[in-house]
Design a protein around this motif. Structure first.
Motif, PDB file in Angstrom:
ATOM      1  N   GLY A   1       4.632  42.843 -13.880  1.00 40.49           N
ATOM      2  CA  GLY A   1       5.264  41.692 -13.257  1.00 40.49           C
ATOM      3  C   GLY A   1       6.258  42.106 -12.187  1.00 40.49           C
ATOM      4  N   GLY A   2       7.038  43.153 -12.482  1.00 42.05           N
ATOM      5  CA  GLY A   2       7.969  43.674 -11.485  1.00 42.05           C
ATOM      6  C   GLY A   2       7.260  44.210 -10.265  1.00 42.05           C
ATOM      7  N   ARG A   3       6.123  44.890 -10.493  1.00 44.99           N
ATOM      8  CA  ARG A   3       5.345  45.405  -9.361  1.00 44.99           C
ATOM      9  C   ARG A   3       4.832  44.263  -8.475  1.00 44.99           C
ATOM     10  NH1 ARG A   3       2.832  50.549  -9.495  1.00 44.99           N
ATOM     11  NH2 ARG A   3       4.540  52.043  -9.663  1.00 44.99           N
ATOM     12  N   ALA A   4       4.373  43.184  -9.107  1.00 46.97           N
ATOM     13  CA  ALA A   4       3.864  42.041  -8.344  1.00 46.97           C
ATOM     14  C   ALA A   4       4.963  41.435  -7.474  1.00 46.97           C
ATOM     15  CB  ALA A   4       3.296  40.991  -9.305  1.00 46.97           C
ATOM     16  N   LEU A   5       6.144  41.265  -8.046  1.00 46.50           N
ATOM     17  CA  LEU A   5       7.254  40.695  -7.269  1.00 46.50           C
ATOM     18  C   LEU A   5       7.672  41.612  -6.127  1.00 46.50           C
ATOM     19  CD1 LEU A   5       9.512  39.200 -10.101  1.00 46.50           C
ATOM     20  CD2 LEU A   5       7.932  37.993  -8.596  1.00 46.50           C
ATOM     21  N   LYS A   6       7.650  42.916  -6.372  1.00 50.33           N
ATOM     22  CA  LYS A   6       8.021  43.851  -5.311  1.00 50.33           C
ATOM     23  C   LYS A   6       6.999  43.823  -4.178  1.00 50.33           C
ATOM     24  CE  LYS A   6       9.541  48.544  -4.363  1.00 50.33           C
ATOM     25  NZ  LYS A   6       9.938  49.865  -4.881  1.00 50.33           N
ATOM     26  N   GLU A   7       5.718  43.685  -4.501  1.00 46.91           N
ATOM     27  CA  GLU A   7       4.686  43.585  -3.469  1.00 46.91           C
ATOM     28  C   GLU A   7       4.890  42.333  -2.627  1.00 46.91           C
ATOM     29  OE1 GLU A   7       2.096  45.503  -2.502  1.00 46.91           O
ATOM     30  OE2 GLU A   7       2.732  47.109  -3.860  1.00 46.91           O
ATOM     31  N   ILE A   8       5.261  41.224  -3.272  1.00 49.64           N
ATOM     32  CA  ILE A   8       5.523  39.987  -2.536  1.00 49.64           C
ATOM     33  C   ILE A   8       6.706  40.191  -1.585  1.00 49.64           C
ATOM     34  CG2 ILE A   8       6.238  37.572  -2.749  1.00 49.64           C
ATOM     35  CD1 ILE A   8       4.838  37.565  -5.502  1.00 49.64           C
ATOM     36  N   ASN A   9       7.760  40.807  -2.082  1.00 52.77           N
ATOM     37  CA  ASN A   9       8.942  41.054  -1.253  1.00 52.77           C
ATOM     38  C   ASN A   9       8.614  41.935  -0.051  1.00 52.77           C
ATOM     39  OD1 ASN A   9      12.060  41.217  -0.926  1.00 52.77           O
ATOM     40  ND2 ASN A   9      11.434  43.358  -1.026  1.00 52.77           N
ATOM     41  N   SER A  10       7.764  42.933  -0.256  1.00 56.25           N
ATOM     42  CA  SER A  10       7.422  43.856   0.834  1.00 56.25           C
ATOM     43  C   SER A  10       6.651  43.171   1.953  1.00 56.25           C
ATOM     44  CB  SER A  10       6.612  45.032   0.285  1.00 56.25           C
ATOM     45  OG  SER A  10       5.343  44.605  -0.170  1.00 56.25           O
ATOM     46  N   GLU A  11       5.987  42.056   1.654  1.00 56.15           N
ATOM     47  CA  GLU A  11       5.241  41.329   2.680  1.00 56.15           C
ATOM     48  C   GLU A  11       6.159  40.515   3.582  1.00 56.15           C
ATOM     49  OE1 GLU A  11       2.019  41.455   3.396  1.00 56.15           O
ATOM     50  OE2 GLU A  11       1.689  42.951   1.826  1.00 56.15           O
ATOM     51  N   PHE A  12       7.351  40.202   3.111  1.00 53.92           N
ATOM     52  CA  PHE A  12       8.258  39.343   3.868  1.00 53.92           C
ATOM     53  C   PHE A  12       9.505  40.062   4.370  1.00 53.92           C
ATOM     54  CE2 PHE A  12       5.934  36.372   1.155  1.00 53.92           C
ATOM     55  CZ  PHE A  12       5.531  35.427   2.082  1.00 53.92           C
ATOM     56  N   SER A  13       9.779  41.243   3.820  1.00 60.97           N
ATOM     57  CA  SER A  13      11.011  41.919   4.190  1.00 60.97           C
ATOM     58  C   SER A  13      10.805  43.423   4.209  1.00 60.97           C
ATOM     59  CB  SER A  13      12.125  41.560   3.191  1.00 60.97           C
ATOM     60  OG  SER A  13      13.290  42.310   3.431  1.00 60.97           O
ATOM     61  N   SER A  14      11.500  44.070   5.126  1.00 63.44           N
ATOM     62  CA  SER A  14      11.444  45.535   5.199  1.00 63.44           C
ATOM     63  C   SER A  14      12.576  46.170   4.396  1.00 63.44           C
ATOM     64  CB  SER A  14      11.551  45.988   6.662  1.00 63.44           C
ATOM     65  OG  SER A  14      12.772  45.513   7.234  1.00 63.44           O
ATOM     66  N   SER A  15      13.429  45.339   3.810  1.00 64.56           N
ATOM     67  CA  SER A  15      14.534  45.859   3.004  1.00 64.56           C
ATOM     68  C   SER A  15      13.988  46.487   1.731  1.00 64.56           C
ATOM     69  CB  SER A  15      15.510  44.735   2.650  1.00 64.56           C
ATOM     70  OG  SER A  15      14.870  43.746   1.862  1.00 64.56           O
ATOM     71  N   THR A  16      14.613  47.526   1.281  1.00 68.19           N
ATOM     72  CA  THR A  16      14.133  48.269   0.117  1.00 68.19           C
ATOM     73  C   THR A  16      14.898  47.852  -1.140  1.00 68.19           C
ATOM     74  OG1 THR A  16      15.676  50.042   0.639  1.00 68.19           O
ATOM     75  CG2 THR A  16      13.406  50.252   1.480  1.00 68.19           C
ATOM     76  N   ILE A  17      14.425  46.785  -1.756  1.00 69.16           N
ATOM     77  CA  ILE A  17      15.005  46.359  -3.030  1.00 69.16           C
ATOM     78  C   ILE A  17      14.321  47.157  -4.139  1.00 69.16           C
ATOM     79  CG2 ILE A  17      15.333  44.428  -4.619  1.00 69.16           C
ATOM     80  CD1 ILE A  17      15.267  42.555  -2.251  1.00 69.16           C
ATOM     81  N   ARG A  18      15.096  47.729  -5.019  1.00 67.30           N
ATOM     82  CA  ARG A  18      14.553  48.598  -6.052  1.00 67.30           C
ATOM     83  C   ARG A  18      13.652  47.835  -7.011  1.00 67.30           C
ATOM     84  NH1 ARG A  18      16.445  53.565  -6.569  1.00 67.30           N
ATOM     85  NH2 ARG A  18      15.780  53.612  -8.753  1.00 67.30           N
TER      86      ARG A  18
END
Length: 451
Positions: free
Chosen positions: A143-160
Motif C-alpha cells: 500500500g505504501g508503494r502504491a501511494l509513493k508511485e502516485i506521488n511520483s507522478e505528480f511531484s518530483s519531491s522525494t517523500i520517503r
C-alpha cells in the motif's frame, strides 16, 4: 481423488458424525471457545467472492518478479500448475475436517489441539499468527508503494516511503475498527470486486501493449550463480504457495452457513477457477512483457499513460484496504474474544473503546516493523516457506492419518505420509532460501530504507 475419505468424496451431504477420532489417546480438552465474531452466517457465494478478491489483491503486482523470474518459462509454468493443484486438494481435504465427533471447529488451532493435544495447538497458533502478521506487513508495504508511485507522478519531491507506510497503516486501522469481523465485509465485497476488475483490466491492457513492442529486447534467462539459482527457485516455490492459500481456511469456513463443508468446497472452486486464472494471468503476462528484468512492483515498469498508472496504483491501494482485512481477521477475532465483553454488542460503548485499543495495537506494531524493514519479497517468501507449508500440506495429512488412518487403505496412508515427508523437506529448504534472501537484503539496505 487419491487419499480422500470416500464418505466425504461421494456423499452430497457430510454427516456430522462421519468423522471420529479413532484413538483412545486423544486429548479431548475444550478447544471450542465461543467467538466474539459472527459464525454460521454467510453464503458460499459471499465467501467465494471474498476469497477471489482477497487473493487478487495488490500482491499480484509483485508475483511476476517473485514467481517466474527465478524459474523461467518451463519450470515456472510447471510449478504454477502443480502447486496450484496440490493447494486446492489440500484445502479441499482440510475443509472436510470442519466437523469431528459431532463438533464444529471454527479455528485451525482448535482443530489441531483437539486431535493432537496442547503442543500442536500452540504450534498451529504460532505458525498461523506469524503468517497473518507477516502477510499484513506485506500489505502495508504494498500500500505504501502504491501511494509513493502516485506521488511520483505528480511531484518530483522525494517523500520517503515510510510516510506512505504510516498512511497505509492508519487507513487499514480505521477500516478494521469500523468493519470488525470477516462477515461484516459483505457490504464491501461488491466494491472490492469492481476495484479488482478495474485495475487488473487496465494493467493487462498496458502489459499487452508493452509486450508487443519490437524495440525492446527481452531476456528470459535465469541469472545468477548456481547457488543463487537454486535458492531463488525454492523462494519462488514459496511465493507460488502464498498466492494460492492463506493458512486460515477453518476461520473462513466458520462464517459459512450449514452445510459448511459443502459450501466451503464450492467457495474453493470459485477461488481456484476464476480467482486463480486472474492472478496467474497477470503474473504470466507481466513476465512475458518484461522478461527477467520485470520489476518487483509492476506499476513502476509500465510505459504509461500517466493517468493509467495513477488509476492502477490508486485502485490497487483502495482494494487492498478490503482484501487485507480477510487475512488479518483471525488476529482480530482472537483479541476480541479475549478482551471484549461477549455479553454486549460489538458496537457497545465499552466494546468500541476496547476494540479501538486492540486495533491500534495491531496496526501500530505492524506499521512500525514494516517501516523498519521495507524489503519487498522477503515477507512473501518467509511466511510462504516456514508457515504455509505445514498449515497447507502437512497438518491436513496428519489429521487424516489420525482420524481415518486405521480404516484407510495402504495407498491412502502412503499418499499422506509422502505428503508429510516431501512438504516437510520443502518447508526446510524454502525457509533456508528465504533467510538467505533476508541476509542478502540486510547487506544492501539499512533500517528505515527508502526503497
Amino acid at each position: 481423488m487419491e487419499g480422500v475419505p470416500k464418505d466425504l468424496e461421494n456423499s452430497q451431504r457430510v454427516d456430522a458424525q462421519a468423522l471420529n477420532v479413532d484413538s483412545g489417546n486423544i486429548n479431548k480438552l475444550d478447544y471450542g471457545k465461543p467467538s466474539a465474531h459472527a459464525v454460521d452466517k454467510d453464503s458460499w457465494e459471499q465467501v467465494g467472492v471474498m476469497m477471489v478478491t482477497g487473493f487478487n489483491c495488490a500482491y499480484v503486482l509483485s508475483f511476476s518478479n517473485l514467481m517466474l523470474v527465478p524459474l523461467g518459462w518451463y519450470w515456472g509454468i510447471t510449478c504454477l500448475i502443480i502447486i496450484g493443484a496440490f493447494t486446492y486438494y489440500a484445502n479441499w481435504l482440510l475443509a472436510g475436517f470442519h466437523i469431528i465427533d459431532g463438533r464444529r471447529f471454527i479455528r485451525y488451532r482448535d482443530l489441531m489441539g483437539y486431535v493432537f493435544g496442547r503442543r500442536l495447538y500452540y504450534i498451529t497458533w504460532i505458525l498461523q499468527f506469524m503468517t497473518l502478521l507477516l502477510g499484513n506487513m506485506g500489505f502495508i508495504l504494498l500500500g505504501g508503494r502504491a501511494l509513493k508511485e502516485i506521488n511520483s507522478e505528480f511531484s518530483s519531491s522525494t517523500i520517503r516511503l515510510q510516510v506512505f507506510i504510516v498512511i497505509t497503516g492508519f487507513v487499514y486501522f480505521v477500516f478494521a475498527f469500523l468493519v470488525p469481523t470477516m462477515s461484516a465485509m459483505r457490504n464491501w465485497l461488491a466494491t472490492s470486486a469492481v476495484l479488482t476488475i478495474t485495475y487488473e483490466v487496465i494493467l493487462l491492457v498496458i502489459l499487452f501493449k508493452d509486450g508487443k513492442r519490437n524495440d525492446v529486447v527481452r531476456d528470459y534467462k535465469i541469472h545468477g550463480s548456481k547457488a543463487d539459482k537454486v535458492f531463488n527457485a525454492f523462494g519462488a516455490i514459496a511465493a507460488i504457495l502464498v498466492c494460492n492459500t492463506s493458512g486460515l481456511l477453518p476461520e473462513i469456513q466458520s462464517t459459512l452457513r450449514k452445510p459448511a463443508v459443502i459450501n466451503m468446497r464450492k467457495a474453493l472452486v470459485l477461488q481456484y477457477t476464476i480467482g486463480l486464472s486472474i492472478y496467474y494471468g497477470v503474473s504470466i503476462v507481466g513476465y512475458w512483457a518484461y522478461g527477467s528484468s520485470v520489476s518487483e512492483y509492476l506499476p513502476s515498469e509500465l510505459s504509461g499513460p500517466k493517468w493509467a498508472k495513477v488509476v492502477i496504483n490508486s485502485v490497487a491501494f483502495l482494494q487492498s484496504i478490503v482484501s487485507q482485512h480477510m487475512f488479518c481477521a483471525p488476529i482480530h477475532e482472537a483479541l476480541d474474544t479475549k478482551f471484549l465483553r461477549l455479553d454486549e454488542k460489538m458496537f457497545s460503548k465499552d466494546n468500541l473503546l476496547r476494540r479501538l485499543v486492540l486495533r491500534w495495537m495491531v496496526f501500530g506494531v505492524n506499521t512500525f516493523v514494516t517501516a523498519l524493514f521495507p524489503f519487498m519479497g522477503d515477507f512473501v517468501n518467509l511466511f510462504g516457506s516456514f508457515t504455509l507449508f505445514p498449515l497447507t500440506f502437512i497438518f491436513p495429512s496428519m489429521v487424516f492419518l489420525k482420524i481415518k488412518g486405521k480404516g484407510s487403505k495402504g495407498v491412502e496412508k502412503a499418499w499422506h505420509w509422502s505428503n508429510i515427508i516431501v512438504f516437510s523437506l520443502l518447508s526446510v529448504i524454502t525457509t533456508a532460501a528465504a533467510i538467505r534472501l533476508i541476509i542478502n537484503n540486510a547487506r544492501i539496505y539499512h533500517f528505515f530504507a527508502d526503497t
